[in-house]
Design a protein around this motif. Structure first.
Motif, mmCIF file in Angstrom:
data_model
loop_
_atom_site.group_PDB
_atom_site.id
_atom_site.type_symbol
_atom_site.label_atom_id
_atom_site.label_comp_id
_atom_site.label_asym_id
_atom_site.label_seq_id
_atom_site.Cartn_x
_atom_site.Cartn_y
_atom_site.Cartn_z
ATOM 1 N N VAL A 211 10.384 19.151 0.952
ATOM 2 C CA VAL A 211 10.557 17.838 1.576
ATOM 3 C C VAL A 211 9.850 17.782 2.920
ATOM 4 O O VAL A 211 9.168 16.792 3.251
ATOM 5 C CB VAL A 211 12.058 17.515 1.730
ATOM 6 N N MET A 212 9.998 18.859 3.718
ATOM 7 C CA MET A 212 9.343 18.878 5.024
ATOM 8 C C MET A 212 7.825 18.853 4.881
ATOM 9 O O MET A 212 7.128 18.192 5.657
ATOM 10 C CB MET A 212 9.777 20.118 5.805
ATOM 11 N N LYS A 213 7.310 19.563 3.868
ATOM 12 C CA LYS A 213 5.870 19.529 3.645
ATOM 13 C C LYS A 213 5.413 18.126 3.249
ATOM 14 O O LYS A 213 4.358 17.657 3.698
ATOM 15 C CB LYS A 213 5.493 20.543 2.561
ATOM 16 N N ASP A 214 6.220 17.470 2.388
ATOM 17 C CA ASP A 214 5.853 16.108 1.982
ATOM 18 C C ASP A 214 5.868 15.162 3.167
ATOM 19 O O ASP A 214 4.977 14.326 3.328
ATOM 20 C CB ASP A 214 6.819 15.610 0.902
ATOM 21 N N LEU A 215 6.905 15.281 4.014
ATOM 22 C CA LEU A 215 6.990 14.400 5.180
ATOM 23 C C LEU A 215 5.839 14.651 6.151
ATOM 24 O O LEU A 215 5.265 13.712 6.715
ATOM 25 C CB LEU A 215 8.336 14.611 5.894
ATOM 26 N N LEU A 216 5.504 15.932 6.339
ATOM 27 C CA LEU A 216 4.387 16.240 7.232
ATOM 28 C C LEU A 216 3.090 15.676 6.687
ATOM 29 O O LEU A 216 2.275 15.114 7.433
ATOM 30 C CB LEU A 216 4.283 17.765 7.400
ATOM 31 N N PHE A 217 2.886 15.798 5.391
ATOM 32 C CA PHE A 217 1.678 15.255 4.785
ATOM 33 C C PHE A 217 1.617 13.740 4.935
ATOM 34 O O PHE A 217 0.566 13.173 5.247
ATOM 35 C CB PHE A 217 1.641 15.637 3.308
ATOM 36 N N LEU A 218 2.766 13.079 4.742
ATOM 37 C CA LEU A 218 2.780 11.618 4.861
ATOM 38 C C LEU A 218 2.543 11.182 6.302
ATOM 39 O O LEU A 218 1.863 10.182 6.552
ATOM 40 C CB LEU A 218 4.115 11.071 4.345
ATOM 41 N N VAL B 299 5.179 4.791 2.866
ATOM 42 C CA VAL B 299 6.480 4.433 3.416
ATOM 43 C C VAL B 299 7.552 4.459 2.336
ATOM 44 O O VAL B 299 8.706 4.840 2.595
ATOM 45 C CB VAL B 299 6.409 3.058 4.120
ATOM 46 N N LYS B 300 7.217 4.097 1.119
ATOM 47 C CA LYS B 300 8.195 4.192 0.024
ATOM 48 C C LYS B 300 8.556 5.652 -0.228
ATOM 49 O O LYS B 300 9.726 5.980 -0.448
ATOM 50 C CB LYS B 300 7.628 3.562 -1.243
ATOM 51 N N ARG B 301 7.549 6.507 -0.212
ATOM 52 C CA ARG B 301 7.809 7.921 -0.431
ATOM 53 C C ARG B 301 8.642 8.506 0.702
ATOM 54 O O ARG B 301 9.569 9.304 0.471
ATOM 55 C CB ARG B 301 6.467 8.662 -0.542
ATOM 56 N N ARG B 302 8.369 8.114 1.929
ATOM 57 C CA ARG B 302 9.148 8.615 3.066
ATOM 58 C C ARG B 302 10.593 8.161 2.990
ATOM 59 O O ARG B 302 11.516 8.917 3.284
ATOM 60 C CB ARG B 302 8.520 8.147 4.378
ATOM 61 N N LEU B 303 10.800 6.913 2.612
ATOM 62 C CA LEU B 303 12.170 6.423 2.471
ATOM 63 C C LEU B 303 12.930 7.234 1.431
ATOM 64 O O LEU B 303 14.114 7.574 1.632
ATOM 65 C CB LEU B 303 12.158 4.942 2.083
ATOM 66 N N ALA B 304 12.285 7.539 0.321
ATOM 67 C CA ALA B 304 12.938 8.320 -0.726
ATOM 68 C C ALA B 304 13.257 9.734 -0.262
ATOM 69 O O ALA B 304 14.255 10.326 -0.684
ATOM 70 C CB ALA B 304 12.061 8.356 -1.973
ATOM 71 N N LEU B 305 12.425 10.294 0.620
ATOM 72 C CA LEU B 305 12.660 11.651 1.111
ATOM 73 C C LEU B 305 13.689 11.700 2.227
ATOM 74 O O LEU B 305 14.461 12.653 2.333
ATOM 75 C CB LEU B 305 11.347 12.264 1.596
ATOM 76 N N LEU B 306 13.700 10.663 3.075
ATOM 77 C CA LEU B 306 14.568 10.684 4.248
ATOM 78 C C LEU B 306 15.977 10.188 3.969
ATOM 79 O O LEU B 306 16.925 10.618 4.630
ATOM 80 C CB LEU B 306 13.952 9.839 5.366
#
Length: 417
Positions: free
Chosen positions: A201-208, A366-373
């Motif tokens: 999740v942290m890697k995905d958020l950093l990438f986004l 932003v949709k992906r970030r919302l789903a992760l956060l």
């Protein structure tokens, strides 16, 4: 071999390992048992000593005890006690085992006494009384005669019960240790999976987040380029404002959550930069709250809201040739559980949309970030597309400064646009 059932309902085979320690303990125990039974039969045969008959009876008693222990301890006990079955079925199994065991003991005793009566003329009183009782009794007496019942069960079970209890205690301890080991391994795997999931999740958020900065820069430089192309003196002010905004994106957005006040100042600065380009009255309408001290107690994911505002300008004012407009409304509820609601509406052009090189990565991110956060049902994103306008409404929970968790448990219900 018995079985263990874990918390997930999965049945796994279980068997205590055979070690030299177990072998030595069995040899010592059964050696003592043989000596004890031998001494008892020596006293029982004192009236008519017969060494041959003594050895036959003692060996028969010893072998019967060992075989009974093996059958009950390693077959009957796991079948009755350790298998996962309903209570009534366990009771039926127990009764069946006891009846079968009693029948085998009756046949075993009858064979011994019949052999002693046939091959020996003078029997000790110990055996003579039992020969009279067993050899002359009808078959049904073996089921109802209390003297026969007591002799058979008392004679053999009294010797078997001790090793069975020892085995039950040892098995119970070993099974409990095995369950603890399984549970510890399960928890270790859960921790490892959670750590791996969090790392992903942290890697995905950093990438986004790394994608957000180039996307924002692309739109900002397009705005400045348009001002410079028109030789507008406000290009310098816009570039200074962009420098302030970029300091925020470079140095303040490295965490999952930032103070609400910082994010609002960034949004206000971005809207001011757009106002320089679009200075026609009424084209940009904003309803934004004033920054107040209590807002510093709440946090929000960085650069989350600006994506919707960027898209409104890009596909509204920048795409419509005339009479374009953008409406932005932002409200906060700063009580026990903070909430933020953003509504962005822009008009649309009637011409077919042209595919842009960026591919619309801003809204996807932003949709992906919302789903992760945020877990599902704890936020709401509504996209309403109409022939002449496009509206977005986002409601998200705010994170308090004292809140160390990443997610929120309360959901917020809103009507669609």
């Amino acid at each position: 071999m018995s079985s263990l059932q874990n918390d997930s309902g999965i049945v796994m085979p279980f068997q205590r390992p055979v070690t030299w320690g177990r072998i030595v303990c069995h040899i010592v125990y059964w050696g003592i048992m043989f000596a004890v039974t031998y001494s008892q039969f020596v006293r029982a045969f004192q009236d008519k000593p017969n060494s041959t008959l003594l050895h036959i009876v003692n060996t028969h008693q010893f072998l019967t005890t060992v075989l009974s222990f093996a059958a009950l301890g390693y077959c009957a006990m796991p079948y009755v006690l350790y298998e996962s079955v309903p209570t009534w079925k366990r009771g039926v199994r127990l009764i069946g085992v006891l009846l079968l065991y009693y029948g085998c003991l009756c046949i075993n005793t009858y064979v011994l006494l019949s052999y002693a009566q046939t091959h020996f003329t003078a029997l000790p009183m110990y055996l003579e009384r039992r020969v009279e009782l067993f050899m002359t009794a009808p078959w049904y007496a073996y089921l109802f005669n209390p003297v026969i019942l007591f002799f058979i069960y008392g004679q053999f079970i009294s010797y078997v019960i001790s090793p069975l209890l020892i085995k039950a205690v040892r098995d119970g301890y070993a099974r409990n240790q095995a369950r603890l080991a399984i549970e510890q391994e399960r928890r270790r795997l859960e921790v490892d999976n959670l750590a791996l999931e969090k790392e992903n999740v942290m890697k995905d958020l950093l990438f986004l987040r790394q994608q957000i900065n180039p996307h924002f820069l692309l739109n900002a430089f397009n705005n400045i380029y348009a001002l410079i192309y028109r030789k507008d003196n406000r290009a310098a002010d816009t570039l200074a404002n962009l420098s302030t905004l970029m300091r925020y994106t470079l140095y303040r957005t490295g965490q999952d959550f930032v103070p609400l006040t910082d994010e609002l100042e960034f949004i206000y600065g971005y809207i001011d930069m757009e106002r320089i380009r679009h200075n026609k009255p009424g084209v940009i309408t904003c309803q934004l709250p004033a920054i107040e001290p209590e807002m510093a107690n709440w946090k929000i994911p960085p650069l989350l809201l600006v994506t919707f505002i960027e898209n409104a300008f890009k596909h509204g004012l920048n795409a419509v040739y005339s009479d374009g407009w953008v409406r932005i409304a932002l409200t906060t509820e700063l009580n026990e559980s903070g909430w933020l609601t953003l509504t962005v509406v822009n008009n649309r052009t009637d011409t077919p949309k042209q595919t842009t090189p960026d591919g619309g990565i801003g809204l996807q991110n932003v949709k992906r970030r919302l789903a992760l956060l945020f877990p599902q049902h704890t936020y709401e994103l509504v996209l309403a597309e109409q022939p002449d306008q496009f509206a977005v409404r986002l409601a998200i929970p705010l994170k308090g400064n004292k809140d160390t968790t990443m997610y929120h448990d309360k959901a917020h219900t809103m009507s669609s646009c």
